[in-house]
Design a protein around this motif. Sequence first.
Motif, PDB file in Angstrom:
ATOM      1  N   LEU A   1      23.423  53.523  15.812  1.00  0.00           N
ATOM      2  CA  LEU A   1      24.074  54.442  14.879  1.00  0.00           C
ATOM      3  C   LEU A   1      23.712  54.044  13.447  1.00  0.00           C
ATOM      4  O   LEU A   1      23.345  52.898  13.197  1.00  0.00           O
ATOM      5  CB  LEU A   1      25.593  54.403  15.091  1.00  0.00           C
TER       6      LEU A   1
ATOM      7  N   LEU B   1      29.096  53.017   8.762  1.00  0.00           N
ATOM      8  CA  LEU B   1      30.168  53.890   9.260  1.00  0.00           C
ATOM      9  C   LEU B   1      31.511  53.161   9.245  1.00  0.00           C
ATOM     10  O   LEU B   1      31.582  51.951   9.462  1.00  0.00           O
ATOM     11  CB  LEU B   1      29.844  54.361  10.687  1.00  0.00           C
ATOM     12  N   SER B   2      32.575  53.904   8.990  1.00  0.00           N
ATOM     13  CA  SER B   2      33.941  53.343   8.971  1.00  0.00           C
ATOM     14  C   SER B   2      34.723  53.835  10.179  1.00  0.00           C
ATOM     15  O   SER B   2      34.364  54.845  10.799  1.00  0.00           O
ATOM     16  CB  SER B   2      34.677  53.792   7.706  1.00  0.00           C
TER      17      SER B   2
ATOM     18  N   TYR C   1      34.117  51.783  18.048  1.00  0.00           N
ATOM     19  CA  TYR C   1      33.999  51.231  16.700  1.00  0.00           C
ATOM     20  C   TYR C   1      33.865  49.699  16.750  1.00  0.00           C
ATOM     21  O   TYR C   1      33.059  49.109  16.022  1.00  0.00           O
ATOM     22  CB  TYR C   1      35.198  51.636  15.846  1.00  0.00           C
TER      23      TYR C   1
ATOM     24  N   TYR D   1      30.364  48.874  17.693  1.00  0.00           N
ATOM     25  CA  TYR D   1      29.490  49.190  16.545  1.00  0.00           C
ATOM     26  C   TYR D   1      29.549  48.096  15.475  1.00  0.00           C
ATOM     27  O   TYR D   1      28.522  47.677  14.934  1.00  0.00           O
ATOM     28  CB  TYR D   1      29.902  50.538  15.963  1.00  0.00           C
TER      29      TYR D   1
ATOM     30  N   LEU E   1      30.826  61.600  13.924  1.00  0.00           N
ATOM     31  CA  LEU E   1      29.396  61.413  14.184  1.00  0.00           C
ATOM     32  C   LEU E   1      28.689  62.753  13.992  1.00  0.00           C
ATOM     33  O   LEU E   1      29.277  63.807  14.198  1.00  0.00           O
ATOM     34  CB  LEU E   1      29.198  60.905  15.614  1.00  0.00           C
ATOM     35  N   ASP E   2      27.415  62.691  13.595  1.00  0.00           N
ATOM     36  CA  ASP E   2      26.668  63.940  13.387  1.00  0.00           C
ATOM     37  C   ASP E   2      26.578  64.733  14.685  1.00  0.00           C
ATOM     38  O   ASP E   2      26.725  65.950  14.686  1.00  0.00           O
ATOM     39  CB  ASP E   2      25.261  63.639  12.867  1.00  0.00           C
TER      40      ASP E   2
ATOM     41  N   ASP F   1      35.152  57.655  11.400  1.00  0.00           N
ATOM     42  CA  ASP F   1      34.147  58.598  10.879  1.00  0.00           C
ATOM     43  C   ASP F   1      33.626  59.523  11.976  1.00  0.00           C
ATOM     44  O   ASP F   1      33.423  59.103  13.115  1.00  0.00           O
ATOM     45  CB  ASP F   1      32.954  57.839  10.270  1.00  0.00           C
TER      46      ASP F   1
END
Length: 293
Positions: free
Chosen positions: A134, A138-139, A120, A123, A144-145, A142
């Motif tokens: 990505l 996003l937090s 994170y 990111y 990921l898909d 979260d």
Amino acid sequence: MSAPQLLGWRHIYSGKVRDLYVPEAATDEAHSDYLLVVASDRISAFDHVLEPPILGKGALLTALSNWWFEQLAVPNHLVGEDPAAPPVPAEVADRAMLTRRLEMYPIECVVRGALTGSGYAEYRETGAVCGIDLPSGLSDGDLLDEPIYTPAYKAPLGEHDENITFARSVELVGEQVAAELRDTSLRIFSRARELAGARGVLLADTKFEFGRDPRTGALTLADEVLTSDSSRYWDADVYRAGGEDRLASFDKQIVRDWLSANWNKQGEPPELPPEIVARTLERYAELHRRITG
Ligand code: PZK
């Protein structure tokens, strides 16, 4: 606290929480076919080993790792029936792994199903983790898909591991091995996440280490696997409820929270009070109970 002396084994190295031995007969590490990896009851947080030890932690993590090794259809470093193997001393039998010595790859094979921690942080600064772009917005925490493979270079003793791109891992171990590490890591992670999920536990991320078994030539899973020292597990119900503590991990969160409230992170950390020790052990036991049934 130091590593115990074990009859028939020579202590060669200690990490923060584990101790490594070679058979006494071996002249050095490189010449022994076997290694004994002993999980201690030590606990570390914020880069310090804390006092007192969490009595029972080493056995719980070893049992969890052994259970995962059994579930995963991947060659691993554990020694099964082998009359040539040196015996495991009884006093560490419940927290020792008797392993074959592998030629280890210098890569930590990290898989993330959620974005938190160092992933994170990266990111936030770059919009990517280990070169993987990505979606924006996003937090922390979260999901990921799709799980992502975010390798790290194993730094020399005492230094922190360094996140690297897949391309960098290719430079380190070659295209074929790099792809094998990535694909195997992603496959194990998916299976493990499914299994944990069915038991109400969310596997957020984990780290694998692999080597090559000189006898078989096979890529072989080493180290401890899917323990709370090598993984982040969250309580799935708590996560879904989405409160403040949704990322309270299933391991050292109690210790981290207590230290944050009782220590300014300068100098030596204070000794953990008995109720913090007891609650932490209970968390490790609860994870083991939930995962293994
Ligand atoms: C190996 N570590 C990690 C660090 C420890 C253990 N099967 C293997 N073959 C060769 N090397 C290793 C393994 C395993 N597992 C693992 N270091 C070397 C480590 C600190 C203390 F006990």
